[in-house]
Design a protein around this motif. Structure first.
Motif, mmCIF file in Angstrom:
data_model
loop_
_atom_site.group_PDB
_atom_site.id
_atom_site.type_symbol
_atom_site.label_atom_id
_atom_site.label_comp_id
_atom_site.label_asym_id
_atom_site.label_seq_id
_atom_site.Cartn_x
_atom_site.Cartn_y
_atom_site.Cartn_z
ATOM 1 N N THR A 11 19.434 81.683 -38.402
ATOM 2 C CA THR A 11 18.610 81.406 -39.500
ATOM 3 C C THR A 11 17.105 81.289 -39.120
ATOM 4 O O THR A 11 16.176 81.729 -39.797
ATOM 5 N N ASP A 12 16.894 80.850 -38.078
ATOM 6 C CA ASP A 12 15.305 80.680 -37.329
ATOM 7 C C ASP A 12 14.666 82.224 -37.133
ATOM 8 O O ASP A 12 13.614 82.333 -37.595
ATOM 9 N N TYR A 13 15.399 82.813 -36.489
ATOM 10 C CA TYR A 13 14.874 84.323 -36.118
ATOM 11 C C TYR A 13 14.747 85.110 -37.385
ATOM 12 O O TYR A 13 13.790 85.987 -37.379
ATOM 13 N N VAL A 14 15.726 85.110 -38.368
ATOM 14 C CA VAL A 14 15.514 86.017 -39.550
ATOM 15 C C VAL A 14 14.454 85.211 -40.282
ATOM 16 O O VAL A 14 13.802 86.173 -40.997
ATOM 17 N N SER A 15 14.409 84.261 -40.561
ATOM 18 C CA SER A 15 13.419 83.355 -41.346
ATOM 19 C C SER A 15 11.929 83.756 -40.601
ATOM 20 O O SER A 15 11.011 83.836 -41.596
ATOM 21 N N ALA A 16 11.907 83.696 -39.381
ATOM 22 C CA ALA A 16 10.533 84.073 -38.801
ATOM 23 C C ALA A 16 10.138 85.139 -38.958
ATOM 24 O O ALA A 16 8.789 85.567 -38.893
ATOM 25 N N GLN A 17 10.960 86.191 -39.441
ATOM 26 C CA GLN A 17 10.599 87.649 -39.671
ATOM 27 C C GLN A 17 10.260 87.829 -41.408
ATOM 28 O O GLN A 17 10.526 88.877 -41.596
ATOM 29 N N GLY A 18 10.333 86.591 -42.067
ATOM 30 C CA GLY A 18 9.980 86.621 -43.605
ATOM 31 C C GLY A 18 11.236 87.141 -44.189
ATOM 32 O O GLY A 18 11.091 87.840 -45.258
ATOM 33 N N ARG A 19 12.395 87.203 -43.813
ATOM 34 C CA ARG A 19 13.577 87.535 -44.474
ATOM 35 C C ARG A 19 14.386 86.370 -44.813
ATOM 36 O O ARG A 19 14.261 85.133 -44.166
ATOM 37 N N GLU A 20 15.368 86.424 -45.600
ATOM 38 C CA GLU A 20 16.075 85.207 -46.079
ATOM 39 C C GLU A 20 17.709 85.233 -45.580
ATOM 40 O O GLU A 20 18.279 86.253 -45.813
ATOM 41 N N PRO A 21 17.962 84.512 -44.472
ATOM 42 C CA PRO A 21 19.291 84.560 -43.981
ATOM 43 C C PRO A 21 20.137 83.625 -44.742
ATOM 44 O O PRO A 21 19.951 82.779 -45.510
ATOM 45 N N ARG A 22 21.352 83.867 -44.624
ATOM 46 C CA ARG A 22 22.661 83.014 -44.949
ATOM 47 C C ARG A 22 23.889 83.175 -44.316
ATOM 48 O O ARG A 22 24.079 84.360 -43.643
ATOM 49 N N THR A 23 24.778 82.202 -43.964
ATOM 50 C CA THR A 23 25.850 82.405 -43.023
ATOM 51 C C THR A 23 27.095 81.765 -43.895
ATOM 52 O O THR A 23 26.962 80.675 -44.716
ATOM 53 N N GLU A 24 28.249 82.483 -43.759
ATOM 54 C CA GLU A 24 29.263 82.144 -44.574
ATOM 55 C C GLU A 24 30.674 82.157 -43.747
ATOM 56 O O GLU A 24 30.688 82.866 -43.012
ATOM 57 N N THR A 25 31.099 80.998 -43.315
ATOM 58 C CA THR A 25 32.217 80.626 -42.575
ATOM 59 C C THR A 25 33.581 81.278 -43.224
ATOM 60 O O THR A 25 33.884 80.959 -44.493
ATOM 61 N N LEU A 26 33.970 82.306 -42.531
ATOM 62 C CA LEU A 26 35.230 82.935 -43.051
ATOM 63 C C LEU A 26 36.684 82.220 -42.544
ATOM 64 O O LEU A 26 37.668 82.507 -43.415
#
Length: 244
Positions: A92-107
């Motif tokens: 979340t931190d490194y994706v957000s830092a590059q101006g992108r939108e992160p999301r995580t889904e537990t499968l």
């Protein structure tokens, strides 16, 4: 007798179609995530066949300039994410830092036993309990990564009950006081197969990047083994090296 004039090299039609699309992508006429014309429309607009159009699209896919989503078509790839697998920072931190939108889904989270294959990688005994966590990661709404993570419940009691849609690094540090100080990392190209291909909404055989990381604490005790299956057009791998 004068030498004959050199014969001009004939450029295959599929490369001309590829070059036309690549120029539109480079110039910004086709922004990231733009849906491309179908093979039929592309073939008609270039007065060629669908086979030729498909070759052009496959070439661009191999270069990481476009991607294909099952049952949806072809799309322009966004800029690659700069990724350093040696760092302990959250997705979340490194994706957000590059101006992108992160999301995580537990499968899925399962308490299982160590197989012989896993024993050779973790140093744990076959048959010993281990937590298997499976997650899917998104960037700007697109699934780009599936993870298989194996955790030692003897070192991390009760970890299977936590919310894994958050940062695992932060959970290990804040809840268990664990710092991952020893890492062994492997990376190589691969073809994605099911269930990873299906989870990423691509066809089996799609190009991918495989990364695995074995992490231990300061005492050399096994903490985590992480397998990452990335779409190949997603990443720019970078590693900092300090010369001694």
């Amino acid at each position: 007798m004068a030498d004959a004039a050199p014969t001009a090299t004939r450029i295959p039609i599929y490369l001309k179609v590829r070059d036309h699309l690549a120029d539109d992508i480079q110039s910004g006429n086709l922004p990231p995530h733009t849906r491309l014309p179908s093979e039929r429309v592309l073939a008609e607009s270039h007065d060629t066949t669908r086979v030729t159009a498909r070759l052009a699209l496959s070439q661009l896919e191999a270069e990481g300039k476009i991607y294909r989503s099952n049952r949806r078509g072809w799309f322009v790839s966004p800029a690659r994410l700069v990724y350093n697998p040696t760092y302990d920072y959250s997705f979340t931190d490194y994706v957000s830092a590059q101006g992108r939108e992160p999301r995580t889904e537990t499968l899925g989270v399962d308490l299982t036993t160590v197989s012989s294959w896993l024993a050779t990688r973790t140093g744990l005994a076959p048959g010993q309990s281990i937590v298997h966590l499976r997650r899917r990661r998104y960037i700007d709404g697109r699934p780009v990564l599936v993870e298989n993570i194996y955790l030692d419940p003897a070192r991390l009691p009760g970890i299977e009950r936590f919310d894994f849609n958050r940062s695992l690094w932060k959970l290990l540090r804040e809840r268990y006081g664990v710092e991952l100080t020893q890492k062994q990392i492997q990376m190589y190209p691969t073809a994605l197969v099911d269930p990873q291909a299906e989870a990423l909404c691509v066809s089996a055989g799609t190009a991918g990047l495989y990364v695995n990381r074995l992490s231990r604490d300061g005492n050399g005790r096994f903490i985590e083994f992480d397998e990452e299956f990335w779409l190949h057009d997603t990443l720019c791998i970078t590693v900092d090296v300090n010369a001694s």
